[in-house]
Design an enzyme around this catalytic site. Structure first.
Site, PDB file in Angstrom:
ATOM      1  N   GLU A   1      -4.520  -7.281   2.612  1.00 15.13           N
ATOM      2  CA  GLU A   1      -4.356  -5.468   2.695  1.00 15.13           C
ATOM      3  C   GLU A   1      -4.689  -5.468   4.047  1.00 15.13           C
ATOM      4  O   GLU A   1      -5.819  -4.341   3.922  1.00 15.13           O
ATOM      5  CB  GLU A   1      -5.325  -5.285   1.533  1.00 15.13           C
TER       6      GLU A   1
ATOM      7  N   GLU B   1       1.971 -10.066  -6.743  1.00 15.01           N
ATOM      8  CA  GLU B   1       0.764 -10.225  -8.061  1.00 15.01           C
ATOM      9  C   GLU B   1       1.657  -8.977  -9.104  1.00 15.01           C
ATOM     10  O   GLU B   1       1.138  -8.014  -9.182  1.00 15.01           O
ATOM     11  CB  GLU B   1      -0.235  -9.517  -7.201  1.00 15.01           C
TER      12      GLU B   1
END
Length: 571
Positions: free
Chosen positions: A339, A444
Site C-alpha cells: 500500500e 485480495e
C-alpha cells in the site's frame, strides 16, 4: 520506440456478427500527437474537433477556443476560476448500459496536472476516470461508468488546478449493453484462457485412425485462482477437505506480516508462517509472500515508531533479509512495500527513494519471485482518488526510475476489496494498468456483506478472468470460527455459502471440462481447451485394448497456431 510500444497496448477482441468488439487498448505514455478516438468517437459529436466547436459548450465561467497545431485540431478551455470550469458536451445515458470514456488531454504548464472526466447526471456527479496531464504532449484518459438511470448527462473535464488551460482531443464515449459486455468476456476468455489443440490418433505404423472415439477429461486447471489461508487449516481436517480440492494458489492471511513476526524488537517468530509454508508445499500450493513491509504507519510493529532514522533503516534492512532469505524459492511473488500508493511511512523518515530501494533489494535477494506493488481502491471505486490507475502507474514509474532497476518485472497487485461495483470502471482501469506491460494480479478479492455480495463476486471474478492482462486471482476469505475478514465462502460446518457456490461454479467452468467426439478421416480431432492438465482416451475398433489413455497439458502461448499432439496407439 520499443519502450513506447510496450507502454501502449493494443488488444481488440473480435465478436460474433452484429456485436461490437471491445477495444482493450490504452496508452500510458505522453505522445506528440493524440491517437484516433476509440470506436470513432462512439456517441460523442465532433470527437476530433474537425468541425470547430460543434457539439461542445463552455461550462461555468470557462471560455473555449478551437485551435490547430501541426495539422491537428483540438479544443481549449481557458480563463478557468473553478475546478469544473471546463468544456462540456450534453449526452443521454441509457440505464444499465456500460460506457467507456477515452480522451487525449494536454495542459499549458510544465507541472503534471490531474484531470478527471466527470458526468453530471440527475443523480449527481459521477467521476469516471483520470489522467496525469503534461504540456507539449498528449496524455490518454480512459475510464468507465455504468448508468444507474436513463436521462440527460453532461460530460466535462475537471482539474483542481484552475490556472491551467485544459486541451481536449480525440474524445470517445462508447455504450455497451450487458449482453455485449458478457460477450466480450466470453470471447476474451476463449482467447486468453484457452488454446486450440489438435489431436491425431495413429497406430504404431503411423497410420491415422479415422472415426476413433475421443474422450477428453480435464484433470486440473493451471489458471491461477486461489484463496487465503491461516493456521486454522493446519488442524482442521474439514477445512482441508474443503480447501484442497479447490485451490492451488494461496496467500497467508497475517502470518508473514512484520508486526506478527517481530512484535518485540529482536525476537522473531515465524512458527505459523513456517507451518503454513510447509503445508502448502506438501499439497502443491503456490504461495504469494504477503508482505515484506507495509507503508501504513498504523500497521508497523509498535517498537518501530521509537526508532531514529538510522535505526529504522537498519531495522528495515534486517527485516527484509530475514523474511526473504527464509522463504526464498518458497514463494512465487512478494508484496514488497504494501500500500505504498496510499501511504508513505518509510519515505517520510528515510527519504523519497525508500520504497524504490526496498524493491531493488527485494529483487537482489529473491530474483525468481516477482516483487509486487499492492494497493486498494484502484479498480474498486471511482471515489478513491489517491490510488487511481494513473496514480498507481506514476508510483510504479518512480520505482522503475531508481538506479539499479534494469527492466525486471514489478507486479501490479490490486487488492479488490469491493463495496460497490462498476464493471465499466473496473475494465477501463485494468486496460490502463495493462498498458504498463507488468503482470497484474487481483490479490485480495472480497465483497462486503450486502444483498448483492454473491452476484458482485461472480461479476468481479468473471471480469478479472476474462481480462487479457490479468494473470491471477487470490480470494481473501480465509476461514476463522469467529468469522472471516469481510467475506466467507462457507459456514462453520464448511457448507458453501452463496459466495462459495459462485467460486465453485467458476472453478468448475475452468477446471472440470469434458469433451467427446470422433476423429476425422485423417485421425484428427480439434478442441478449444482451458489451460490445464488433461487425460484423453482413444477408442477404436482396430485397437487390441478397448481404450488407450494419454495425458497432456495445455499451456498459454503467445502465437495463435494450433498445438498439435500425436496420440500413438500401441498395438
Amino acid at each position: 520506440m520499443k519502450e513506447l510500444l510496450l507502454m501502449c497496448a493494443f488488444i481488440l477482441v473480435g465478436l460474433a456478427m452484429n456485436s461490437l468488439a471491445y477495444d482493450y487498448s490504452a496508452c500510458i505514455e505522453c505522445l506528440p500527437n493524440p491517437q484516433e478516438p476509440q470506436y470513432g468517437g462512439g456517441i460523442i459529436r465532433n470527437p476530433q474537433l474537425d468541425e470547430g466547436l460543434q457539439g461542445w459548450s463552455p461550462l461555468g465561467e470557462a471560455k473555449i477556443d478551437h485551435r490547430e497545431s501541426r495539422g491537428n485540431k483540438y479544443l481549449v478551455a481557458h480563463s478557468r476560476n473553478q475546478p469544473n470550469d471546463s468544456v462540456s458536451q450534453k449526452l443521454y445515458l441509457e440505464q444499465d448500459n456500460l460506457y467507456i470514456i477515452s480522451a487525449w488531454l494536454q495542459v499549458n504548464v510544465d507541472d503534471d496536472v490531474l484531470v478527471t472526466a466527470v458526468f453530471k447526471t440527475e443523480n449527481g456527479l459521477k467521476h469516471s476516470g483520470a489522467a496525469i496531464v503534461k504540456s507539449n504532449c498528449w496524455s490518454m484518459l480512459k475510464g468507465g461508468l455504468t448508468a444507474e438511470a436513463s436521462g440527460p448527462a453532461e460530460l466535462y473535464f475537471e482539474s483542481n488546478n484552475t490556472s491551467v488551460e485544459i486541451w481536449v482531443d480525440s474524445v470517445s464515449l462508447q455504450p455497451f449493453t450487458k449482453e455485449q459486455w458478457k460477450s466480450h468476456q466470453y470471447q476474451s476468455m476463449e482467447q486468453t484462457r484457452k488454446r486450440k489443440v489438435q489431436l491425431q490418433a495413429v497406430n504404431e505404423q503411423g497410420k491415422p485412425l479415422a472415426n476413433s472415439e475421443i474422450n477428453i477429461k480435464q484433470k486440473s486447471s493451471s489458471i491461477p485462482v486461489g484463496c487465503t489461508i491461516n493456521p486454522n487449516i493446519l488442524t482442521n481436517l474439514a477445512y482441508q477437505n474443503w480447501y484442497l480440492p479447490r485451490f492451488k494458489y494461496a496467500t497467508l492471511e497475517d502470518q508473514m506480516k512484520w508486526y506478527v513476526n517481530e512484535p518485540v524488537q529482536g525476537k522473531e517468530d515465524y512458527s505459523d508462517a513456517d507451518a503454513l509454508i510447509q503445508f502448502a508445499q506438501q499439497h502443491g500450493i503456490s504461495v504469494r509472500g504477503h508482505n515484506v513491509h507495509w507503508d501504513n504507519p498504523s500497521l508497523q510493529p509498535n517498537w518501530v515508531h521509537s526508532l531514529s532514522p538510522t535505526q529504522l533503516s537498519e531495522a528495515v534492512a534486517r527485516r527484509q533479509r530475514s523474511i526473504m532469505t527464509r522463504y526464498k524459492n518458497k514463494v512465487i511473488s512478494w508484496d514488497v512495500v504494501n500500500e505504498n500508493v496510499h501511504f508513505s511511512f518509510f519515505e517520510s523518515i528515510l527519504g523519497g527513494n525508500a520504497s524504490a530501494n526496498i524493491y531493488k533489494v527485494a529483487h537482489d535477494l529473491d530474483p525468481m519471485a516477482i516483487p509486487f506493488m499492492n494497493d486498494f481502491g484502484t479498480i474498486e471505486d471511482t471515489k478513491d482518488m489517491v490510488a487511481t490507475p494513473v496514480k498507481y502507474i506514476q508510483r510504479l514509474k518512480e520505482i522503475q526510475s531508481f538506479p539499479g532497476y534494469s527492466g525486471w518485472p514489478i507486479g501490479i497487485g490490486l487488492e479488490g476489496h469491493f463495496s460497490n461495483l462498476d464493471m465499466a470502471y473496473m475494465r477501463a482501469s485494468l486496460d490502463m494498468l495493462g498498458a504498463s506491460g507488468m503482470p497484474i494480479w487481483l490479490t485480495e478479492v472480497d465483497v462486503n456483506s450486502q444483498p448483492n455480495q454473491a452476484q458482485f463476486l461472480d461479476e468481479i471474478l468473471r471480469e478479472a478472468l476474462s481480462h487479457p492482462k490479468v494473470q491471477g486471482i487470490i480470494i481473501w476469505a480465509a476461514w476463522k470460527p469467529e468469522g472471516c475478514y469481510r467475506m466467507c465462502l462457507t459456514d462453520n460446518n464448511f457448507k458453501n455459502l452463496p459466495t462459495g457456490d459462485v467460486v465453485d461454479k467458476i472453478l468448475k467452468e475452468i477446471g472440470s471440462n469434458r469433451l467427446r467426439g470422433k476423429t476425422d478421416a485423417n485421425g484428427l480431432y480439434e478442441a478449444s481447451l482451458f489451460h490445464g492438465d488433461y487425460e484423453v482416451e482413444i477408442t477404436h475398433s482396430s485397437l487390441p485394448n478397448s481404450t488407450i489413455a494419454h495425458h497432456f497439458r495445455v499451456v498459454p502461448n503467445d502465437d495463435l497456431n494450433i498445438t498439435k499432439m500425436l496420440l500413438k496407439a500401441d498395438m
